[in-house]
Write a protein that holds these residues in place. Sequence first.
Motif, PDB file in Angstrom:
ATOM      1  N   THR A  90      -6.607   3.235   9.835  1.00 29.62           N
ATOM      2  CA  THR A  90      -5.960   2.943   8.556  1.00 29.62           C
ATOM      3  C   THR A  90      -4.452   2.912   8.767  1.00 29.62           C
ATOM      4  O   THR A  90      -3.895   3.767   9.461  1.00 29.62           O
ATOM      5  CB  THR A  90      -6.311   4.035   7.522  1.00 29.62           C
ATOM      6  OG1 THR A  90      -7.726   4.084   7.394  1.00 29.62           O
ATOM      7  CG2 THR A  90      -5.692   3.748   6.180  1.00 29.62           C
ATOM      8  N   THR A  91      -3.795   1.929   8.174  1.00 22.23           N
ATOM      9  CA  THR A  91      -2.345   1.814   8.343  1.00 22.23           C
ATOM     10  C   THR A  91      -1.636   1.771   7.000  1.00 22.23           C
ATOM     11  O   THR A  91      -2.188   1.339   5.998  1.00 22.23           O
ATOM     12  CB  THR A  91      -1.967   0.538   9.131  1.00 22.23           C
ATOM     13  OG1 THR A  91      -2.469  -0.601   8.454  1.00 22.23           O
ATOM     14  CG2 THR A  91      -2.496   0.581  10.543  1.00 22.23           C
ATOM     15  N   GLU A  92      -0.415   2.241   7.029  1.00 21.41           N
ATOM     16  CA  GLU A  92       0.508   2.161   5.895  1.00 21.41           C
ATOM     17  C   GLU A  92       1.800   1.599   6.478  1.00 21.41           C
ATOM     18  O   GLU A  92       2.226   1.998   7.557  1.00 21.41           O
ATOM     19  CB  GLU A  92       0.740   3.557   5.327  1.00 21.41           C
ATOM     20  CG  GLU A  92       1.656   3.621   4.145  1.00 21.41           C
ATOM     21  CD  GLU A  92       0.951   3.263   2.836  1.00 21.41           C
ATOM     22  OE1 GLU A  92       1.634   2.749   1.947  1.00 21.41           O
ATOM     23  OE2 GLU A  92      -0.259   3.493   2.729  1.00 21.41           O
ATOM     24  N   VAL A  93       2.406   0.646   5.784  1.00 19.49           N
ATOM     25  CA  VAL A  93       3.657   0.050   6.248  1.00 19.49           C
ATOM     26  C   VAL A  93       4.772   0.463   5.283  1.00 19.49           C
ATOM     27  O   VAL A  93       4.582   0.418   4.067  1.00 19.49           O
ATOM     28  CB  VAL A  93       3.540  -1.489   6.338  1.00 19.49           C
ATOM     29  CG1 VAL A  93       4.844  -2.104   6.807  1.00 19.49           C
ATOM     30  CG2 VAL A  93       2.408  -1.877   7.286  1.00 19.49           C
ATOM     31  N   THR A  94       5.909   0.868   5.828  1.00 17.89           N
ATOM     32  CA  THR A  94       6.987   1.384   4.984  1.00 17.89           C
ATOM     33  C   THR A  94       7.695   0.311   4.179  1.00 17.89           C
ATOM     34  O   THR A  94       8.311   0.611   3.169  1.00 17.89           O
ATOM     35  CB  THR A  94       8.045   2.138   5.817  1.00 17.89           C
ATOM     36  OG1 THR A  94       8.621   1.235   6.768  1.00 17.89           O
ATOM     37  CG2 THR A  94       7.436   3.332   6.527  1.00 17.89           C
ATOM     38  N   ARG A  95       7.648  -0.932   4.650  1.00 18.43           N
ATOM     39  CA  ARG A  95       8.258  -2.048   3.913  1.00 18.43           C
ATOM     40  C   ARG A  95       7.150  -2.996   3.474  1.00 18.43           C
ATOM     41  O   ARG A  95       6.667  -3.804   4.252  1.00 18.43           O
ATOM     42  CB  ARG A  95       9.269  -2.792   4.791  1.00 18.43           C
ATOM     43  CG  ARG A  95      10.526  -1.992   5.051  1.00 18.43           C
ATOM     44  CD  ARG A  95      11.440  -2.623   6.083  1.00 18.43           C
ATOM     45  NE  ARG A  95      11.731  -4.024   5.809  1.00 18.43           N
ATOM     46  CZ  ARG A  95      12.035  -4.909   6.751  1.00 18.43           C
ATOM     47  NH1 ARG A  95      12.069  -4.560   8.016  1.00 18.43           N
ATOM     48  NH2 ARG A  95      12.302  -6.156   6.430  1.00 18.43           N
ATOM     49  N   LYS A  96       6.735  -2.898   2.223  1.00 18.89           N
ATOM     50  CA  LYS A  96       5.659  -3.743   1.692  1.00 18.89           C
ATOM     51  C   LYS A  96       6.094  -5.200   1.606  1.00 18.89           C
ATOM     52  O   LYS A  96       5.296  -6.099   1.823  1.00 18.89           O
ATOM     53  CB  LYS A  96       5.219  -3.274   0.309  1.00 18.89           C
ATOM     54  CG  LYS A  96       4.837  -1.822   0.246  1.00 18.89           C
ATOM     55  CD  LYS A  96       3.514  -1.588   0.908  1.00 18.89           C
ATOM     56  CE  LYS A  96       3.091  -0.158   0.658  1.00 18.89           C
ATOM     57  NZ  LYS A  96       2.539   0.469   1.825  1.00 18.89           N
ATOM     58  N   LYS A  97       7.364  -5.415   1.253  1.00 18.96           N
ATOM     59  CA  LYS A  97       7.942  -6.756   1.172  1.00 18.96           C
ATOM     60  C   LYS A  97       9.105  -6.817   2.151  1.00 18.96           C
ATOM     61  O   LYS A  97       9.752  -5.802   2.406  1.00 18.96           O
ATOM     62  CB  LYS A  97       8.451  -7.050  -0.248  1.00 18.96           C
ATOM     63  CG  LYS A  97       7.385  -7.017  -1.326  1.00 18.96           C
ATOM     64  CD  LYS A  97       7.966  -7.283  -2.691  1.00 18.96           C
ATOM     65  CE  LYS A  97       8.867  -6.127  -3.051  1.00 18.96           C
ATOM     66  NZ  LYS A  97       9.388  -6.123  -4.389  1.00 18.96           N
ATOM     67  N   ILE A  98       9.382  -7.999   2.644  1.00 15.32           N
ATOM     68  CA  ILE A  98      10.478  -8.145   3.614  1.00 15.32           C
ATOM     69  C   ILE A  98      11.815  -7.723   3.011  1.00 15.32           C
ATOM     70  O   ILE A  98      12.714  -7.268   3.716  1.00 15.32           O
ATOM     71  CB  ILE A  98      10.533  -9.571   4.192  1.00 15.32           C
ATOM     72  CG1 ILE A  98      11.395  -9.559   5.460  1.00 15.32           C
ATOM     73  CG2 ILE A  98      11.000 -10.574   3.148  1.00 15.32           C
ATOM     74  CD1 ILE A  98      11.245 -10.780   6.319  1.00 15.32           C
ATOM     75  N   THR A  99      11.956  -7.810   1.692  1.00 17.13           N
ATOM     76  CA  THR A  99      13.211  -7.459   1.033  1.00 17.13           C
ATOM     77  C   THR A  99      13.354  -5.953   0.790  1.00 17.13           C
ATOM     78  O   THR A  99      14.431  -5.492   0.426  1.00 17.13           O
ATOM     79  CB  THR A  99      13.337  -8.193  -0.306  1.00 17.13           C
ATOM     80  OG1 THR A  99      12.181  -7.917  -1.099  1.00 17.13           O
ATOM     81  CG2 THR A  99      13.475  -9.692  -0.092  1.00 17.13           C
TER      82      THR A  99
END
Length: 90
Positions: free
Chosen positions: A46-55
Motif C-alpha cells: 500500500t502506498t501514500e504519496v505526499t503530493r496528490k497533485k503536481i501543484t
Amino acid sequence: MIKVTIDPGHNEKSNVSPTVRGYIEGVQMYKLAGFLAAELNARGITTEVTRKKITDDPAIADRGKLAAKNGSAMFISLHSNAPCTDKNGK
C-alpha cells in the motif's frame, strides 16, 4: 499489510537543471513517484504519496508527519538533485 509513503521531493517548479533543457526535478520526481507507487501497489504494498497533485507543495515536516500518521513502515523521499555540468561544462 506493508505501507510506504512516497515523497516526490520539492515542488513543480523546483530545481531547474542548468544543463538539461526542460528538466525540472520537482516535475520528474512527481512522475517517478507515480511509477513507483504503481509498481509497489502491483506487488501488494500500500502506498501514500505526499503530493496528490503536481501543484501541491506541503512543508517537509508535514510530509514526514503524513508517513507517521498513516503508519508507514518506510518513507521514501525522491530526489535527483537536478543534473549539473561535468568538468568540461557540458
